[in-house]
Design an enzyme around this catalytic site. Sequence first.
Site: not given
Length: 330
Positions: A35, A117, A135
């Site tokens: 991520e 996020y 996102d």
Amino acid sequence: MSSDLHSALLTWYQRHQRRLPWRGEPDPYRVLLSEVLLQQTRVEQAIPYYHRFLQRFPTLEALAQAEQEAVLQVWQGCGYYTRARNLHRLAQQVVAAGGVLPQSARGLRALPGIGPYTAAAVASIAFGEPAAAVDGNVRRVLSRLLAWEHPTPKQVQEAADALLSALVQQKDARPGDWNQALMELGATVCTPQNPGCGGCPVAAFCQGKASPAHYPASRVRKQKSLELVALVLQGPEGVYLEQRQGPVLGGLWGVPMEEGPGALERLLARFGLDSAELVGPVRHEFTHRKLHIRVYRAPWVAGENPVRRPLSRLDQKILALAGASPTQPV
Ligand code: SF4
């Protein structure tokens, strides 16, 4: 409608998701790394860095014990180095506190470099927390589904939260899959240009499909232009490099650089030189900055081989122009 939309998207995701190295990964550290990489790097570019990083730092403990320079070296070329520095600090902080990553989005957000996020993505994918991750892809998909031209971040987050809360009422809900399904749809079908509405699994629910290009309206990105001078000091063993400071390339190494009027004079004075040879211009863009750099070269008494230091793409370009390629011993 909501449960039909959920099942349409999740069924599509099960069948059509891209096979990526971090899909189905049970190790939260690996989920976190993927991520962080995907925050500002495209999937295809992130994959080799993901493998490279894990080969060198297979665990959070291994990362915590590393020198920052070693971390930046592995990240070299991936850009947005603040991510690497933060990930390193995060590892040190978590290991010092017992070595276990927090399992909630709230706990993760308290760590260096983790925004809303990334916190929601990691908490949902690695720990199953119902936290909606928004996102750019999710923003676009939801804006089109709801035909929103100028949604505020709050509106988009609330829409994402509402969809996820409806999902968790259902049996065997997997918030991580849902978040990834929305992102996957945005990355592969509901793309910024030419979305594939004809084959879209949620077209029946989409209010914007008649003119998807209108949703959301594009945001104007302001870029600041900067004029800089770089000085490549070439010695018999290599080039003179110094460690950069500041948020953009801090921790990486590069050639001396100055900004604005009198930049060349200041650089020459700093190294006690009378003149330097102009070798050409380099242009380089960061998200919010456009750099115009005049590159000069001068002989120097000592230097080092640049392959030994973590360099940004910008410095690699400068060295290549000055004939001191970072990939070749000089
Ligand atoms: S129908 Fe088109 S605009 Fe709507 S979500 Fe699907 S791809 Fe996007």
